[in-house]
Scaffold this motif. Sequence first.
Motif, PDB file in Angstrom:
ATOM      1  N   THR A   1      31.525  -6.180 -36.378  1.00  0.00           N
ATOM      2  CA  THR A   1      30.453  -7.068 -35.902  1.00  0.00           C
ATOM      3  C   THR A   1      30.151  -6.779 -34.434  1.00  0.00           C
ATOM      4  O   THR A   1      31.053  -6.762 -33.609  1.00  0.00           O
ATOM      5  CB  THR A   1      30.871  -8.544 -36.039  1.00  0.00           C
TER       6      THR A   1
ATOM      7  N   LYS B   1      34.258 -18.399 -36.204  1.00  0.00           N
ATOM      8  CA  LYS B   1      33.515 -18.277 -37.462  1.00  0.00           C
ATOM      9  C   LYS B   1      33.305 -16.800 -37.813  1.00  0.00           C
ATOM     10  O   LYS B   1      33.575 -16.354 -38.921  1.00  0.00           O
ATOM     11  CB  LYS B   1      32.172 -18.994 -37.374  1.00  0.00           C
ATOM     12  N   ALA B   2      32.827 -16.061 -36.815  1.00  0.00           N
ATOM     13  CA  ALA B   2      32.555 -14.639 -37.062  1.00  0.00           C
ATOM     14  C   ALA B   2      33.849 -13.878 -37.343  1.00  0.00           C
ATOM     15  O   ALA B   2      33.910 -13.018 -38.226  1.00  0.00           O
ATOM     16  CB  ALA B   2      31.844 -14.030 -35.850  1.00  0.00           C
TER      17      ALA B   2
ATOM     18  N   MET C   1      31.932 -13.008 -27.993  1.00  0.00           N
ATOM     19  CA  MET C   1      31.528 -14.354 -28.414  1.00  0.00           C
ATOM     20  C   MET C   1      32.546 -15.372 -27.913  1.00  0.00           C
ATOM     21  O   MET C   1      33.685 -15.047 -27.611  1.00  0.00           O
ATOM     22  CB  MET C   1      31.463 -14.426 -29.941  1.00  0.00           C
ATOM     23  N   GLU C   2      32.128 -16.631 -27.901  1.00  0.00           N
ATOM     24  CA  GLU C   2      33.023 -17.662 -27.390  1.00  0.00           C
ATOM     25  C   GLU C   2      33.098 -18.842 -28.331  1.00  0.00           C
ATOM     26  O   GLU C   2      32.200 -19.084 -29.129  1.00  0.00           O
ATOM     27  CB  GLU C   2      32.543 -18.126 -26.014  1.00  0.00           C
TER      28      GLU C   2
ATOM     29  N   SER D   1      33.654 -21.708 -31.103  1.00  0.00           N
ATOM     30  CA  SER D   1      33.624 -21.767 -32.572  1.00  0.00           C
ATOM     31  C   SER D   1      32.813 -20.616 -33.158  1.00  0.00           C
ATOM     32  O   SER D   1      33.077 -20.161 -34.260  1.00  0.00           O
ATOM     33  CB  SER D   1      33.061 -23.109 -33.033  1.00  0.00           C
ATOM     34  N   LEU D   2      31.844 -20.132 -32.413  1.00  0.00           N
ATOM     35  CA  LEU D   2      31.040 -19.010 -32.906  1.00  0.00           C
ATOM     36  C   LEU D   2      31.937 -17.787 -33.113  1.00  0.00           C
ATOM     37  O   LEU D   2      31.875 -17.113 -34.137  1.00  0.00           O
ATOM     38  CB  LEU D   2      29.930 -18.686 -31.895  1.00  0.00           C
ATOM     39  N   PHE D   3      32.826 -17.556 -32.142  1.00  0.00           N
ATOM     40  CA  PHE D   3      33.769 -16.443 -32.258  1.00  0.00           C
ATOM     41  C   PHE D   3      34.660 -16.621 -33.483  1.00  0.00           C
ATOM     42  O   PHE D   3      34.807 -15.721 -34.303  1.00  0.00           O
ATOM     43  CB  PHE D   3      34.634 -16.341 -30.994  1.00  0.00           C
TER      44      PHE D   3
END
Lengths: 106, 197
Positions: free
Chosen positions: B142, B155-156, B148-149, B151-153
């Motif tokens: 990805t 999740k991914a 990324m930081e 919850s986005l991190f």
Amino acid sequence: MKHKLLPLSETMHYILLALREPFHGYAIMQKVEEMSKGHVILAAGTLYGAIDNLSKNGWIKPAAGENGRRKVYQITAQGEEVLAHEKQRLKHILSLYEMSDECEKI
Amino acid sequence: MKKYKFYANVIKEEQWLNEQLQAGYKCTNISSWGNYTFEQTNEKYVMRLDYQDYLSTHRFEEYKEIYEEFGWMHVKGSRFGSIHYWQKISDNRDDMFSDRQSKSNYYKRLMNYSLTFAIFFLVISFIIYDGNPLIVKELYLTQGLWEMEGSLFWKAFLFETPFVLLRLIPILILFVSAIQFYMSYMQYKKIKEELSR
């Protein structure tokens, strides 16, 4: 005569000797058992490997349409030559045994 | 009775199968994905595993015919270079090989089989892992994942983890087949030493 299968292993030797008459797989095992007085009992994998190897070298061949569906094998002229060669070799070794027996007697 | 097992080692697999058969079962089916089906029986069965390279239809018939004449039943195995599972009712002739030479040839076949397997997965691994598979960060494809930081991190990251594990399968198989190659090589060497003694 030089060949990677020579001198013949006991298994190969008995199979070639048995196939001077045509036989199918299991009957080869029975014949060899009888010829060796029960000392050599061939297992399926060993027999398959031997048949495969002997056929590849042209020492045995399928015998023409006998025994219905079952595949029957038989020695070839080339196979007979191998046996004749082995016979000479063994005769010579045997004569060496006999010579040393005579020495012991004297 | 059904059992799931994954074996990369033929010798171990044969041992395990015979342990099941000794408990009063016979094997009726083996799927390619390690699903073994057993059935209860009053007879005593034994199982032997063989490996054969590609066989023509004709030679495959010949191969099966000889084994079947000796009472072996073909449980599984294709003619395109595979392990063959042979089962029979136990008597005092349960071995598949009766001389040292053919036994040693058997281990030689197993050795070559596992070597081909190992090389195949080595090549696959080279193709799949562009970077170094031991650097975890490079397994995640990805874009910008590591920047990324919050919850986005996560999740991914969690989303991609299963794919990373999938990408790791070839190297696991490579590892296992290397072990199998080593084991069959050791067996082969042992028999060869016994032969030359």
